[in-house]
Design a protein around this motif. Structure first.
Motif, PDB file in Angstrom:
ATOM      1  N   PHE B 263       0.953  -1.073   0.042  1.00 56.87           N
ATOM      2  CA  PHE B 263      -0.051   0.048   0.150  1.00 56.87           C
ATOM      3  C   PHE B 263       0.795   1.311  -0.021  1.00 56.87           C
ATOM      4  CE2 PHE B 263      -2.609  -3.269   1.806  1.00 56.87           C
ATOM      5  CZ  PHE B 263      -3.704  -3.167   1.141  1.00 56.87           C
ATOM      6  N   SER B 264       0.300   2.146  -0.546  1.00 56.57           N
ATOM      7  CA  SER B 264       0.938   3.495  -0.514  1.00 56.57           C
ATOM      8  C   SER B 264       1.074   4.157   0.602  1.00 56.57           C
ATOM      9  CB  SER B 264       0.769   4.438  -1.824  1.00 56.57           C
ATOM     10  OG  SER B 264      -0.665   4.970  -1.253  1.00 56.57           O
ATOM     11  N   GLN B 266      -0.412   6.847   1.137  1.00 56.38           N
ATOM     12  CA  GLN B 266      -2.056   7.523   1.195  1.00 56.38           C
ATOM     13  C   GLN B 266      -2.893   6.081   1.379  1.00 56.38           C
ATOM     14  OE1 GLN B 266       0.446   8.600  -1.374  1.00 56.38           O
ATOM     15  NE2 GLN B 266       0.591  10.243  -0.149  1.00 56.38           N
ATOM     16  N   GLY B 267      -2.466   5.039   1.416  1.00 56.30           N
ATOM     17  CA  GLY B 267      -3.259   3.824   1.734  1.00 56.30           C
ATOM     18  C   GLY B 267      -3.895   3.152   0.398  1.00 56.30           C
ATOM     19  N   SER B 268      -3.626   3.791  -0.605  1.00 56.32           N
ATOM     20  CA  SER B 268      -4.049   2.774  -1.812  1.00 56.32           C
ATOM     21  C   SER B 268      -3.173   1.857  -2.345  1.00 56.32           C
ATOM     22  CB  SER B 268      -4.336   3.903  -2.943  1.00 56.32           C
ATOM     23  OG  SER B 268      -3.311   4.318  -3.394  1.00 56.32           O
ATOM     24  N   LYS B 269      -3.757   0.607  -2.875  1.00 58.81           N
ATOM     25  CA  LYS B 269      -3.192  -0.424  -2.967  1.00 58.81           C
ATOM     26  C   LYS B 269      -2.192  -0.253  -4.193  1.00 58.81           C
ATOM     27  CE  LYS B 269      -5.098  -4.827  -1.894  1.00 58.81           C
ATOM     28  NZ  LYS B 269      -5.984  -5.889  -2.467  1.00 58.81           N
ATOM     29  N   VAL B 270      -0.774  -0.616  -4.042  1.00 54.80           N
ATOM     30  CA  VAL B 270       0.082  -0.270  -5.307  1.00 54.80           C
ATOM     31  C   VAL B 270       0.510  -1.580  -5.838  1.00 54.80           C
ATOM     32  CG1 VAL B 270       0.785   2.100  -4.804  1.00 54.80           C
ATOM     33  CG2 VAL B 270       1.529   0.191  -3.536  1.00 54.80           C
ATOM     34  N   ASP B 272      -0.748  -5.656  -6.027  1.00 55.87           N
ATOM     35  CA  ASP B 272      -1.923  -6.424  -5.813  1.00 55.87           C
ATOM     36  C   ASP B 272      -1.523  -8.012  -6.044  1.00 55.87           C
ATOM     37  OD1 ASP B 272      -4.504  -7.354  -5.361  1.00 55.87           O
ATOM     38  OD2 ASP B 272      -5.357  -6.045  -6.815  1.00 55.87           O
ATOM     39  N   LYS B 474      -2.095  -1.497 -12.998  1.00 54.64           N
ATOM     40  CA  LYS B 474      -2.508  -1.172 -11.908  1.00 54.64           C
ATOM     41  C   LYS B 474      -2.273  -2.230 -10.486  1.00 54.64           C
ATOM     42  CE  LYS B 474      -6.256   1.686 -13.259  1.00 54.64           C
ATOM     43  NZ  LYS B 474      -7.645   1.864 -13.269  1.00 54.64           N
TER      44      LYS B 474
END
Lengths: 386, 499
Positions: B263-264, B266-270, B272, B474
């Protein structure tokens, strides 16, 4: 063409801007001296009828002041005895000792990309540790004195290293932390000087007893001079810092961190640990400045032990381009300004503050290389080919 | 409109960047200026655009000799430029950016933003750009930002358009679309000067080709010439463009990545659930448009990615959770994506840079005392064996060209005992000669029997270098395919459409 390149290379070299910055500051100081001088003011009242008077008054005031500065800091050719002649130089070196030691510490941190402005607090901690050892024990000189000096180093290193630890673990900004730590150190010193830890018995003033004879840094050249063994320590540290930064793997990693932290991290250098080490080394050197004051100059602990050395050291480190030998030269210059200012005031009535102005304008000029360049019409450093 | 450059010469001190260069751009024609990095292409265009003044020669516009004192005059004369690094203000809208410098005003000097919007919409429709004039430029993808640059040039009624290395930042699809736009502009009667060092693009759109090398025109070429011919002209010697490699001698799968998720900040999945294995003696390429998790994958292997879970095993040893130093000492060679930022200390000398990861151990240090003599011997040897072009081992890294900087990084990374090599965009921004060299070194590392992971954003590199190609989109691996897979299919995978 070749020659032009050579000139360029010299002028884009490291020493040029600081030297010209100092020159510019002295010119500026000269203008202020002239303006502040009463004879100049009077003569300028009838400038248009007899301009020669104003000009000679200006020259008299400026040359008189700088002559006094020279006699007060380097060589007093008017003195009656040989001792009196070299006394100014020894005073200069005595002042230069703590400033240079602290300046070396700051140079280490600046080179490593950390803006340590906490030398003031680190000097105080070094002084307290050294004073404690100096006051608490009775030991043979050969053990006691080195031990007290090392205690000073340790005190400064702990106080500085703590900042590094905070930065490494919490990401705290070292500028903010060191500023605050300066206050903490000073207030702690003031408090401890009112408690039996440091305060001399039967004293109401915040002042300690003299440190034990065996812990003192012995004088050089005898009792007539303030010069002491701290000078030798300082000179040794100049070489030691040069070795550390340019010949040891630790200094190499410090510099790598300073120039490019991302590359240092990618190459596996332990960044948090390096932060702590840099700040400990930096603080340790400042701590030695404190020890040198307590054990050599004042020989007791006072609230004013650190004077403004910690702040002067910032300028000294910048003026010396963070190079140990440059710092030494800058430290001696500042020591000279300080010792010369006394005679300048006594002899010529030029306020000591002029020296402060000169010191401050040096900072200004160093921070603005283009200004210095245009002032002296120096060529621009060769642009880096993209 | 006909633009002629006659005998343009531009010197910087002793260095001649442009030497007697002639170039003609005519309406309805795409003229490619082909040359390696540092050949003097950009200098020439900056002379034309009025950013530099030529030391010799002249600019002739429709038969009239002209001098441009600055970009403003060049623009007025009908010359527009799409810069390599976009000259846009990220916090402004498209319309605001486009009118910058020649703002239309209403009475009393009020800004006429409506007019600007109108203009943007009109041009956008004409070329099928589909751009919202009120979008903030910083939020737009790079490909779209480039179109804003183009609109900006068109709005000032440019007749000659200069594209300076426009495809460096684009995906394969965006590149194709740009080629289409260039053709359309040509059909509208614009004269186009297209600066590049990429042969595929030249062959695709050029009407005329001028090749320059070391500041001189070395000749004209035809789009029908082979890539090899063009490359040899550009480099000045025979060039073998294909990566020369033997079939892979595969060993066991010694490098394994399993269920890697990150996760970055900022909390987004980088990343997967990324899983793959690489065998000894194999080059495993991770392809994909930049920003789809490749950087995070590389950083996870190196140990500087936070918030990552899963497993990364090298010869059975778990790497995840170890310090960078520990990972490197386990035998991982790492060539970072951004060599000036992460690979080198620009203010250090070549010699100093060569020991960046091992300054604390023999032979470079005894205790904490640096062994400079040993280091200098080592550096002299690497300078020779890697053909690093520099005055001496004491030259600062910042004085080197990109290719030579990369050689320093490779020399350092490959001189350790490696069990794995990870290289992120190892040829980014390099000239043909250096690319050849870097590829040779990577293949040699593979042939020494270690697994090699390459992160590539250029398809050509991915398919030529790789023994297997994984495509990331993604944060996921959307497919692992053979390098012989057709370009279109790979392009689809890169856009996230799984086969």
């Amino acid at each position: 063409m070749k020659q032009q390149n050579l000139v360029r290379e010299i002028f884009s070299g490291n020493a040029v801007i600081p030297i010209f910055a100092v020159l510019a500051s002295f010119l500026f100081g000269g203008i202020l001296i002239a303006f502040a001088n009463e004879e100049v003011q009077q003569a300028s009242g009838y400038f248009f009828s007899r301009p020669g008077d104003t000009i000679s008054a200006v020259l008299n005031s400026v040359f008189g002041a700088y002559d006094a500065l020279f006699r007060g800091s380097i060589f007093n050719y008017q003195a009656s005895s040989a001792e009196g002649m070299i006394k100014p130089l020894t005073e200069t070196l005595a002042y230069a000792t703590p400033i240079t030691l602290a300046g070396l510490g700051l140079a280490v941190s600046f080179r490593s990309g950390l803006f340590n402005i906490g030398a003031q607090g680190q000097i105080i901690f070094g002084a307290m540790f050294a004073a404690y050892v100096g006051l608490s024990f009775e030991l043979p000189f050969l053990i006691h004195m080195p031990m007290a000096v090392l205690a000073g180093l340790l005190g400064g290193a702990l106080w500085g290293g703590l900042v590094g630890l905070l930065k490494a673990t919490t990401g705290a900004n070292e500028v903010v932390v060191t500023i605050m730590f300066n206050y903490v150190a000073l207030l702690l010193l003031t408090y401890l000087l009112k408690t039996p830890v440091f305060q001399a018995p039967n004293q109401v003033n915040p002042i300690s007893s003299p440190v034990a004879e065996s812990s003192r840094l012995p004088g050089i050249l005898g009792d007539g001079f303030r010069l002491h063994f701290g000078l030798i320590i300082m000179l040794a540290m100049v070489v030691a810092v040069w070795w550390l930064m340019h010949r040891s793997s630790i200094g190499y990693q410090f510099r790598a961190l300073g120039y490019n932290p991302s590359a240092a991290r990618t190459a596996g250098i332990n960044i948090p640990l390096t932060y702590i080490l840099v700040m400990a080394v930096s603080g340790g050197l400042a701590g030695m400045a404190g020890a040198s004051q307590v054990l050599g100059a004042d020989r007791q602990l006072t609230v004013g032990i650190s004077a403004t050395f910690g702040f002067d050291a910032i300028t000294v480190a910048l003026l010396g381009r963070n190079n140990p030998f440059g710092v030494l030269a800058a430290g001696i210059l500042f020591g000279g300004l300080r010792s010369g200012a006394v005679l300048m005031q006594a002899n010529q009535g030029v306020p000591v503050d002029i020296v402060l102005v000169v010191q401050s304008t040096i900072v200004l000029f160093i921070a603005a290389p283009p200004l210095v360049r245009s002032l002296f019409r120096l060529p621009k450093p060769k642009a880096v080919q993209a | 409109m006909r633009l002629e450059l006659k005998g343009i010469t531009k010197k910087f001190g002793d260095f001649t960047a442009n030497d007697q260069i002639d170039l003609v751009a005519e309406s309805g024609e795409i003229h490619c200026l082909l040359g390696e990095n540092g050949a003097g292409k950009s200098t020439l265009m900056n002379v034309l655009y009025g950013l530099y003044q030529a030391d010799g020669g002249e600019i002739v516009l429709d038969g009239k000799p002209t001098v441009f004192a600055g970009p403003g005059e060049a623009m007025k004369a009908g010359i527009g430029m799409v810069h390599q690094h976009f000259m846009l203000i990220p916090v402004f809208t498209v319309a605001e950016n486009v009118i910058l410098g020649h703002e239309p005003t209403k009475a009393l000097g009020f800004l006429d933003v409506d007019k600007a919007r109108e203009l943007v919409r009109e041009i956008s429709e004409r070329f099928g750009f589909d751009i919202d004039p009120d979008a903030v430029v910083g939020d737009l993808p790079v490909g779209v930002q480039q179109r804003v640059e183009i609109i900006k040039a068109l709005i000032s009624d440019a007749q000659v358009l200069i594209f300076d290395e426009p495809t460096a930042v684009l995906t394969p699809q965006e590149t194709d679309e740009l080629m289409q736009i260039m053709r359309q502009l040509k059909d509208e009667g614009k004269a186009i000067v297209f600066i590049t060092h990429k042969l595929r693009e030249v062959k695709e759109v050029a009407d005329k080709i001028t090749v320059i090398r070391l500041g001189k025109v070395v000749g004209q070429a035809k789009p029908s010439d082979s890539s090899e011919q063009l490359a040899s002209m550009m480099v000045g010697r025979e060039v073998d463009l294909s990566v020369d490699k033997q079939p892979a001698q595969l060993g066991e799968a010694s490098f394994q990545v399993k269920n890697l998720t990150a996760f970055s900040a900022q909390g987004s999945k980088v990343l997967d659930d990324v899983s793959f294995e690489v065998q000894r003696g194999e080059i495993f390429v991770i392809a994909g448009v930049q920003g789809n998790g490749q950087t995070e994958l590389a950083e996870s292997i190196l140990g500087i990615q936070d918030k990552v879970s899963g497993s990364i095993k090298l010869e059975g040893k778990e790497l995840l959770g170890r310090s960078v130093k520990n990972v490197l000492d386990s035998g991982v060679g790492f060539v970072p994506e951004d060599r000036t930022e992460d690979g080198l200390v620009a203010d250090f000398t070549i010699a100093e840079n060569l020991m960046l990861d091992r300054s604390d151990r023999p032979p470079f240090a005894k205790g904490i005392q640096l062994q400079l003599k040993k280091l200098h011997e080592f550096a002299e040897e690497k300078l020779k064996s890697y053909d690093i072009r520099a005055q001496s081992i004491f030259s600062k890294a910042r004085q080197l060209s990109g290719g030579n900087q990369q050689k320093v990084v490779l020399a350092r990374e490959l001189s350790r005992d490696l069990k794995l090599l990870v290289a992120s965009q190892p040829t980014r921004g390099l000239d043909v000669g250096s690319i050849e060299f870097v590829h040779e070194q990577i293949v040699a590392a593979r042939d020494s029997g270690i697994p090699v992971v390459i992160i590539a954003t250029e398809l050509d590199e991915a398919t030529q270098l790789g023994d297997r190609v994984a495509v990331m989109y993604k944060g996921k691996i959307v497919g692992i395919v053979s390098p012989e897979t057709p370009r279109e299919e790979l392009g689809k995978l890169m856009a996230g459409i799984s086969a």
